[in-house]
Design a protein around this motif. Structure first.
Motif, PDB file in Angstrom:
ATOM      1  N   VAL A 574       0.832  -1.200   0.000  1.00 45.77           N
ATOM      2  CA  VAL A 574       0.000   0.000   0.000  1.00 45.77           C
ATOM      3  C   VAL A 574       0.872   1.257   0.000  1.00 45.77           C
ATOM      4  N   LEU A 575       1.988   1.242   0.732  1.00 44.43           N
ATOM      5  CA  LEU A 575       2.910   2.375   0.698  1.00 44.43           C
ATOM      6  C   LEU A 575       3.390   2.651  -0.721  1.00 44.43           C
ATOM      7  N   THR A 576       3.713   1.590  -1.442  1.00 47.35           N
ATOM      8  CA  THR A 576       4.166   1.747  -2.826  1.00 47.35           C
ATOM      9  C   THR A 576       3.065   2.322  -3.696  1.00 47.35           C
ATOM     10  N   LEU A 577       1.843   1.809  -3.545  1.00 52.94           N
ATOM     11  CA  LEU A 577       0.716   2.296  -4.341  1.00 52.94           C
ATOM     12  C   LEU A 577       0.423   3.772  -4.065  1.00 52.94           C
ATOM     13  N   VAL A 578       0.481   4.153  -2.805  1.00 51.20           N
ATOM     14  CA  VAL A 578       0.061   5.499  -2.420  1.00 51.20           C
ATOM     15  C   VAL A 578       1.139   6.539  -2.696  1.00 51.20           C
ATOM     16  N   PHE A 579       2.386   6.242  -2.312  1.00 56.63           N
ATOM     17  CA  PHE A 579       3.403   7.292  -2.298  1.00 56.63           C
ATOM     18  C   PHE A 579       4.320   7.291  -3.512  1.00 56.63           C
ATOM     19  N   GLN A 580       4.316   6.246  -4.312  1.00 54.96           N
ATOM     20  CA  GLN A 580       5.085   6.299  -5.557  1.00 54.96           C
ATOM     21  C   GLN A 580       4.233   6.796  -6.712  1.00 54.96           C
ATOM     22  N   GLY A 581       2.946   6.968  -6.475  1.00 59.60           N
ATOM     23  CA  GLY A 581       2.062   7.568  -7.463  1.00 59.60           C
ATOM     24  C   GLY A 581       1.629   8.950  -7.009  1.00 59.60           C
ATOM     25  N   THR A 582       0.725   9.545  -7.764  1.00 55.89           N
ATOM     26  CA  THR A 582       0.267  10.907  -7.456  1.00 55.89           C
ATOM     27  C   THR A 582      -1.217  10.973  -7.110  1.00 55.89           C
ATOM     28  N   TRP A 583      -1.921   9.848  -7.239  1.00 52.06           N
ATOM     29  CA  TRP A 583      -3.382   9.871  -7.098  1.00 52.06           C
ATOM     30  C   TRP A 583      -3.839  10.251  -5.681  1.00 52.06           C
ATOM     31  N   ALA A 584      -3.010  10.024  -4.665  1.00 55.75           N
ATOM     32  CA  ALA A 584      -3.427  10.298  -3.276  1.00 55.75           C
ATOM     33  C   ALA A 584      -2.859  11.606  -2.747  1.00 55.75           C
ATOM     34  N   GLU A 585      -2.207  12.401  -3.587  1.00 58.50           N
ATOM     35  CA  GLU A 585      -1.575  13.633  -3.108  1.00 58.50           C
ATOM     36  C   GLU A 585      -2.578  14.590  -2.473  1.00 58.50           C
ATOM     37  N   GLY A 586      -3.704  14.797  -3.130  1.00 56.89           N
ATOM     38  CA  GLY A 586      -4.709  15.727  -2.621  1.00 56.89           C
ATOM     39  C   GLY A 586      -5.294  15.310  -1.288  1.00 56.89           C
ATOM     40  N   PRO A 587      -5.863  14.096  -1.202  1.00 57.37           N
ATOM     41  CA  PRO A 587      -6.492  13.687   0.070  1.00 57.37           C
ATOM     42  C   PRO A 587      -5.525  13.646   1.251  1.00 57.37           C
ATOM     43  N   LEU A 588      -4.270  13.243   1.021  1.00 51.88           N
ATOM     44  CA  LEU A 588      -3.326  13.089   2.126  1.00 51.88           C
ATOM     45  C   LEU A 588      -2.410  14.300   2.291  1.00 51.88           C
ATOM     46  N   GLY A 589      -2.476  15.254   1.385  1.00 47.42           N
ATOM     47  CA  GLY A 589      -1.711  16.484   1.544  1.00 47.42           C
ATOM     48  C   GLY A 589      -0.211  16.312   1.421  1.00 47.42           C
ATOM     49  N   PHE A 590       0.257  15.668   0.355  1.00 49.38           N
ATOM     50  CA  PHE A 590       1.692  15.532   0.135  1.00 49.38           C
ATOM     51  C   PHE A 590       1.986  15.657  -1.354  1.00 49.38           C
ATOM     52  N   GLU A 591       3.251  15.826  -1.659  1.00 49.17           N
ATOM     53  CA  GLU A 591       3.709  15.865  -3.048  1.00 49.17           C
ATOM     54  C   GLU A 591       4.573  14.636  -3.282  1.00 49.17           C
ATOM     55  N   SER A 592       4.162  13.801  -4.223  1.00 50.14           N
ATOM     56  CA  SER A 592       4.836  12.519  -4.430  1.00 50.14           C
ATOM     57  C   SER A 592       6.295  12.721  -4.813  1.00 50.14           C
TER      58      SER A 592
END
Length: 732
Positions: A574-592
């Protein structure tokens, strides 16, 4: 070694004897605990915090280069940069006047070694002024506030300009201050949320408040002990404090929850005929032992971090182990005393009676029956879900935090980005060290070979510095890319693999090494990858040992180990899916960043396995209790999981609430740890404990207890003191 026949009173479990004494002498136990915590806090304050030296952070070739620079006096001094930029409101030669004022102000500060001449950017839109500080990078952090005050004063005097200060010291101080503020906000979120969850569970304010209070005390006491321990395992810049709070809230509340729920359950089984002190003794024989086993499991898993051979992991392991052990101690001593003294005030009202009706247990029993009726189908479904979520971990890329990864909301970080844009040579640089006869010659050759290469900054020529003894030389080769970018990685490969070997070729007796932010990050990530298999092996063996010691079953120990590793792999996926992509940047407030922080997988592994074993011991203990009453294993699985459902569900919700609160820390590494642990705990509670564990145990049947099946009630009553015997079967 167990023997048949009646045991002497001296063989009563230590958890029961401790609970008996604390329940009999509650004020002594409570005051003793408070005094112990006060001594821990006072001793820690008196001893102070021993910060790790820079040498503690040296790893790999970059570490060797740092050692060469330090030994020859070539370590670059701390430098702060003041950036002056024109804006739409700028008029005349105001930037030049502001630069002159900056120089005058900075030159008069005791911490300043020298102030450079203003340097204009190629487009003329910005000026930079280099301010070199005395001392080293650690003293610079203490002195940088005086420089920031002068920069702010000049900014106020020239409102038409943008005047900012940046540098390693100012960024480090600002990032630590921001993280401290975020951690305080996290505490303000997690504490009331945890209290509300516990109030729903227990239906009584006192019962909800005591676990939170004990967790806070465990955190405070362990911070004091951590100060003492830092003189053996140096503190890595406060990196452990966030983890200490996270672990303190997680295990501190969980252990109290397990104990409180079991004591209340024993009272309910007796119809309220036994005293609170007696219920405490019964809970000590069951949940008390589970707390001890769980605490040892968590501590052993965290001890694996010492194998990394890194001051950051050692400090985190030390702090997390201390808070876990303090939480165990509080659950076994002061909690029984409080229960015995205040038990009647913790029974709760209508909300508590609604929970005691057993609705949640019956619901879980209905959900589990299809799993144990068709265990093979359920197991396959659980394994498919596990593989699907874990598979992305095969593509995990590791990287390290740098100036570019910190949030732009920090002024010093935003200023650094603008500085590097205007002056590319002020970004990360390869620090190339050569030692031997005439060491400057190969470095000049290296600088010449890098001229015109797009992988290196070209806005100013690099300068070779030579040590006083003439035997060591340093070349800073700037790179116009982010330290964790693919281009920076290629530039490092080119220096180490091509340019530097070519420059020193044919010159005998030379030693060389490359350091710098890029090289240090690459070597650090490589070091984590190299140590990861050893940490996994240690954690797996520790799980086997703890589970076997708890249940005397090789099969159950192996199953526990596999379930823990499955939870870890899911977290990594899940870490790889979330943080190596950009799709979750908005909801989690980070820049991949396109990678996972190199420390994150190891931290998630060590923390998660301990907490996962925690749940597993508690659930399997309930299953074993049912088997000891003579219930067949398949039915015991339903009884045990359903009987512990409210506790495990509540504990999981509390842990998730604590981990989710860390998403509000504006640092991507903390967000990654929070996401990994949150997903893993949810997956553990829903899939591993509710599908894979019961289906596997149903398929194996009595073989799951091999080589020794738990003693049935008839035999056990002859072996276990009366205080440890359950009052009656768990109602489902």
């Amino acid at each position: 070694m167990r023997t048949t026949g009646q045991q002497p009173q001296g063989r009563v479990p230590v958890t029961v004897r401790t609970a008996q004494w604390c329940a009999t002498h509650p004020w002594k136990a409570i005051s003793g605990w408070v005094l112990l915590l006060a001594l821990c806090i006072g001793a820690g304050a008196a001893a102070g915090m021993n910060k790790g030296s820079f040498a503690d952070f040296w790893i790999g070739e970059a570490g060797r280069a740092e050692a060469m620079a330090s030994g020859s006096g070539l370590t670059p001094p701390p430098v702060e940069q003041v950036l002056i930029e024109r804006t739409a409101r700028t008029a005349g030669d105001e930037p030049t006047a502001a630069a002159g004022e900056i120089r005058r102000r900075m030159d008069g500060l005791p911490a300043v070694e020298s102030v450079g001449e203003p340097v204009a950017a190629r487009d003329g839109a910005a000026l930079r002024i280099a301010v070199t500080l005395r001392g080293d990078r650690e003293t610079a952090k203490k002195d940088v506030d005086a420089l920031l005050a002068q920069t702010a004063a000049v900014q106020r005097a020239h409102p038409g300009l943008r005047i900012e200060q940046t540098g390693s010291a100012s960024i480090s101080v600002a990032v630590n201050d921001k993280q401290g503020q975020d951690l305080q906000r996290t505490e303000m979120i997690s504490l009331p949320v945890t209290f509300l969850i516990l109030f729903v569970v227990f239906g009584a304010v006192l019962a909800a408040g005591i676990p939170v209070l004990l967790a806070v005390f465990a955190f405070a006491g362990s911070v004091g002990l951590y100060g003492l321990a830092s003189w053996v395992f140096p503190d890595a810049g406060g990196a452990a404090l966030s983890v200490i709070f996270m672990m303190g809230m997680a295990v501190g509340v969980d252990y109290s929850l397990f104990y409180l729920k079991r004591a209340r359950e024993e009272r309910e089984r007796s119809g309220g005929t036994i005293s609170h002190a007696r219920a405490v003794e019964l809970a000590a024989a069951t949940s008390g032992r589970a707390v001890v086993d769980s605490g040892l499991a968590v501590a052993l898993s965290l001890a694996a971090l010492y194998l990394v051979g890194d001051v950051i992991f050692s400090s985190i392991a030390t702090g997390a182990i201390l808070v876990t052990l303090v939480a165990v101690g509080g659950s076994l001593t002061v909690l029984p005393a409080l229960l015995a003294k205040l038990g009647h005030r913790m029974d709760g009202g209508r909300l508590a009676r609604r929970h005691r009706a057993g609705g949640e247990g019956r619901l879980w029993a209905r959900l589990l029956r299809p799993v144990v009726r068709r265990p093979l189908v359920a197991l396959i479904a659980g394994l498919v879900a596990t593989v699907a979520l874990a598979a992305p971990a095969l593509g995990m890329k590791l990287g390290t935090e740098g100036k570019e990864t910190f949030p732009d909301s920090i002024p010093a970080v935003a200023a650094y980005d603008r500085l590097v844009t205007a002056f590319p040579s002020e970004g990360p640089a390869h620090l190339v060290l050569v030692r031997g006869e005439d060491p400057a010659a190969p470095l000049r050759k290296l600088a010449e070979s890098a001229r015109g290469d797009a992988l290196f900054a070209q806005d100013r020529a690099p300068v070779v510095r030579t040590a006083e003894d003439g035997r060591t030389a340093l070349l800073a080769l700037p790179v116009p890319y982010a330290a964790n970018s693919p281009e920076a990685a290629r530039s490092l490969e080119k220096v180490r693999g091509q340019l530097l070997p070519a420059a020193v070729e044919g010159v005998p007796g030379l030693q060389w090494a490359v350091s710098g932010e890029i090289a240090a990050g690459a070597d650090y990530a490589a070091h984590q990858r190299e140590r990861l298999p050893w940490v996994v092996l240690f954690v797996a063996l520790a799980t086997l040992a703890i589970m076997y010691a708890a249940f005397r079953s090789v099969v159950m120990a192996a199953l526990g180990m596999l379930l823990n590793l499955a939870a870890v792999l899911v977290a990594w996926g899940v870490l790889t899916l979330v943080f190596q992509g950009t799709w979750a940047e908005g909801p989690l407030g980070f820049e991949s960043l396109g990678f996972v922080g190199s420390r994150t997988p190891l931290l998630v592994l060590a923390i998660l396995v301990g907490l996962s074993t925690d749940y597993q011991i508690f659930v399997v203990s309930r299953i074993r209790e049912a088997v000891e009453r003579g219930v067949p294993t398949r039915q015991a699985v339903v009884d045990g999981i359903a009987g512990s459902a409210s506790v495990v569900t509540s504990a999981a919700v509390i842990m998730v609430s604590v981990f989710v609160s860390f998403l509000f820390i504006d640092r991507i590494e903390m967000k990654q740890i929070a996401v990994g642990l949150t997903v893993a705990v949810l997956f553990d509670a829903i899939v591993l404990r509710a599908i894979i564990l019961p289906s596997t145990m149903a398929l194996l049947g009595e073989r799951v207890w091999w080589p020794r099946r738990p003693a049935t009630a008839a035999v056990r009553t002859a072996r276990v003191p009366a205080a440890a015997a359950p009052a009656r079967p768990v109602e489902v």
